[in-house]
Write a protein that holds these residues in place. Structure first.
Motif, PDB file in Angstrom:
ATOM      1  N   TRP A 305       0.805  -1.213   0.000  1.00  0.00           N
ATOM      2  CA  TRP A 305       0.000   0.000   0.000  1.00  0.00           C
ATOM      3  C   TRP A 305       0.844   1.271   0.000  1.00  0.00           C
ATOM      4  N   ASP A 306       2.100   1.159  -0.459  1.00  0.00           N
ATOM      5  CA  ASP A 306       2.862   2.357  -0.819  1.00  0.00           C
ATOM      6  C   ASP A 306       2.239   2.992  -2.053  1.00  0.00           C
ATOM      7  N   THR A 307       2.491   4.278  -2.241  1.00  0.00           N
ATOM      8  CA  THR A 307       2.029   5.012  -3.417  1.00  0.00           C
ATOM      9  C   THR A 307       3.245   5.583  -4.139  1.00  0.00           C
ATOM     10  N   LEU A 308       3.321   5.339  -5.448  1.00  0.00           N
ATOM     11  CA  LEU A 308       4.447   5.827  -6.244  1.00  0.00           C
ATOM     12  C   LEU A 308       3.923   6.635  -7.416  1.00  0.00           C
ATOM     13  N   SER A 309       4.291   7.915  -7.456  1.00  0.00           N
ATOM     14  CA  SER A 309       3.915   8.802  -8.556  1.00  0.00           C
ATOM     15  C   SER A 309       4.992   8.753  -9.631  1.00  0.00           C
ATOM     16  N   MET A 310       4.553   8.552 -10.884  1.00  0.00           N
ATOM     17  CA  MET A 310       5.480   8.457 -12.016  1.00  0.00           C
ATOM     18  C   MET A 310       5.134   9.550 -13.017  1.00  0.00           C
ATOM     19  N   PRO A 311       6.004  10.538 -13.189  1.00  0.00           N
ATOM     20  CA  PRO A 311       5.672  11.654 -14.083  1.00  0.00           C
ATOM     21  C   PRO A 311       5.630  11.231 -15.544  1.00  0.00           C
ATOM     22  N   ALA A 312       4.879  11.968 -16.341  1.00  0.00           N
ATOM     23  CA  ALA A 312       4.829  11.709 -17.782  1.00  0.00           C
ATOM     24  C   ALA A 312       6.220  11.861 -18.378  1.00  0.00           C
ATOM     25  N   GLY A 313       6.534  10.989 -19.332  1.00  0.00           N
ATOM     26  CA  GLY A 313       7.780  11.124 -20.078  1.00  0.00           C
ATOM     27  C   GLY A 313       8.967  10.394 -19.509  1.00  0.00           C
ATOM     28  N   CYS A 314       8.871   9.833 -18.308  1.00  0.00           N
ATOM     29  CA  CYS A 314      10.016   9.119 -17.740  1.00  0.00           C
ATOM     30  C   CYS A 314       9.949   7.643 -18.140  1.00  0.00           C
ATOM     31  N   THR A 315      11.117   7.031 -18.264  1.00  0.00           N
ATOM     32  CA  THR A 315      11.201   5.608 -18.566  1.00  0.00           C
ATOM     33  C   THR A 315      11.105   4.823 -17.265  1.00  0.00           C
ATOM     34  N   ARG A 316      10.257   3.782 -17.290  1.00  0.00           N
ATOM     35  CA  ARG A 316      10.081   2.956 -16.101  1.00  0.00           C
ATOM     36  C   ARG A 316       9.911   1.495 -16.512  1.00  0.00           C
ATOM     37  N   ALA A 317      10.225   0.592 -15.586  1.00  0.00           N
ATOM     38  CA  ALA A 317       9.997  -0.837 -15.777  1.00  0.00           C
ATOM     39  C   ALA A 317       9.565  -1.428 -14.444  1.00  0.00           C
ATOM     40  N   PHE A 318       8.632  -2.374 -14.492  1.00  0.00           N
ATOM     41  CA  PHE A 318       8.166  -3.070 -13.299  1.00  0.00           C
ATOM     42  C   PHE A 318       8.995  -4.341 -13.127  1.00  0.00           C
ATOM     43  N   VAL A 319       9.537  -4.555 -11.934  1.00  0.00           N
ATOM     44  CA  VAL A 319      10.517  -5.618 -11.708  1.00  0.00           C
ATOM     45  C   VAL A 319      10.122  -6.441 -10.486  1.00  0.00           C
TER      46      VAL A 319
END
Length: 375
Positions: A305-319
């Protein structure tokens, strides 16, 4: 866009950091309505207390909040002007609706999610044997506030709490003169309440999703390439899924999409970019999110139940580097589909495996598609 370590730290809001306000609303003194914890995690939500802590105010197109209630404690009847999604994280909740709470009732258990309609009075009680923790998604950066049931407003005034036209609480100590009516937010007239749409239980529950109903599928182009295995189950609106058979439980525009994602043990997505702000609400399992690439690569591990904000335009991967599956809710701004953008070499590898996207952006066998026009 390169996400800095400082910005990542600001945007990863751990559950242990959530700060509750115990007098966020005018119903706080009503019998059975205390103690009640209210959290504003991303955006202010609909709090009526200016002292509420808001962890991240950057606009996302939606708000993320939470409520913590001991068994038997009630959040009273109110209505919203934008969508409200309930996420039953821990405990059990009894949901009621209608201006007097007598038009319907439903049980929300751990893992259940439901998207509540606008202009409908709703309230809920913690009805399990353990403390309840419920997270919420509210549509819009400005939700427009809320209307309380006229009966709740009346009873709150008897406890010395009044609601100003600015939707903020006015606390009048015993024996002092109440504020003038022109300074107060008037309750909805009886005729307006009577004209509100009535929702049957079956109709409302069709806007929900239980764990057993999640339609997880390999749903993005990268999963055609070895080493990338993750799944999506849509809930609200059109998000990242590229599977042509996926259908969300709630398809009408809400201003955001919500999907469950699942990453099996020792699996990951390929790095991708989204063109809209997104938030990951982590449910369970060993999930991390990696940002950037090369020397700029960062990774953050999420707790339940952590919250993670990811801004538009950034590269991300779920691991997932653990030994059990990980699940989370992904919320993304906007009503249109939000296709993940993968690197050109990843797309070429998928094409080599006979997978591509058709003209509607859905997964298709490359060999089944006609050549591009003019070729």
């Amino acid at each position: 866009m390169i996400l800095s370590p400082e910005e990542l730290q600001r945007r990863h809001i751990r559950r242990s950091q959530y700060m509750a306000c115990d007098d966020a609303f005018i119903d706080v003194r009503l019998p059975g309505s205390t103690p009640k914890e209210n959290y504003s995690i991303i955006g202010p939500g609909v709090t009526q207390n200016p002292g509420q802590v808001v962890h991240l105010r950057a606009p996302h197109g939606f708000n993320i909040g939470a409520a913590g209630l001991l068994p038997g404690v009630t959040n009273n009847l109110h209505l919203h002007f934008t969508a409200e999604v309930f996420i039953a994280c821990e405990g059990q909740f009894t949901l009621r609706w209608g201006a007097r709470g007598d038009e319907g009732e439903a049980l929300l258990e751990e893992g259940d999610v439901i998207c509540m309609p606008t202009w409908m009075f709703r309230g809920f009680s913690s009805s399990g044997s353990r403390k309840g923790f419920l997270m919420t998604v509210l549509g819009g950066d400005d939700t427009g506030g809320i209307h309380w049931s006229p009966d709740v407003l009346r009873r709150a005034r008897e406890t010395g709490l009044w609601l100003g036209r600015d939707n903020q609480i006015i606390d009048v100590p015993p024996g002092q003169t109440p504020p003038p009516e022109e300074a107060l937010l008037p309750p909805l007239p009886k005729a307006a309440v009577a004209a509100l749409r009535r929702w049957g239980a079956d109709e409302l529950l069709a806007r929900g999703l239980k764990p057993a109903q999640r339609d997880f599928r390999l749903a993005t182009l990268d999963t055609a390439v070895s080493g990338h295995h993750w799944e999506i189950a849509p809930f609200v609106g059109w998000g990242l899924t590229q599977h042509r058979d996926h259908r969300p439980a709630v398809s009408e525009p809400q201003g955001f999409s919500i999907e469950w994602i699942r990453v099996p043990a020792q699996q990951r997505s390929a790095p991708f970019v989204l063109d809209a702000p997104a938030v990951l609400v982590h449910a369970r399992g060993p999930l991390a999110v990696a940002f950037n690439s090369g020397a700029d690569r960062l990774q953050t591990d999420l707790g339940e139940w952590d919250t993670l904000s990811m801004p538009a335009g950034c590269t991300r991967a779920f691991v997932n580097t653990g030994s059990e599956p990980a699940e989370a809710l992904l919320v993304v701004r906007g009503d249109a589909p939000k296709p993940p953008r993968f690197a050109d070499d990843l797309v070429a590898q998928a094409n080599a495996q006979d997978w591509t996207l058709d003209a509607s952006g859905r997964l298709a066998r490359l060999s089944l598609l006609p050549p591009p026009m003019g070729v």
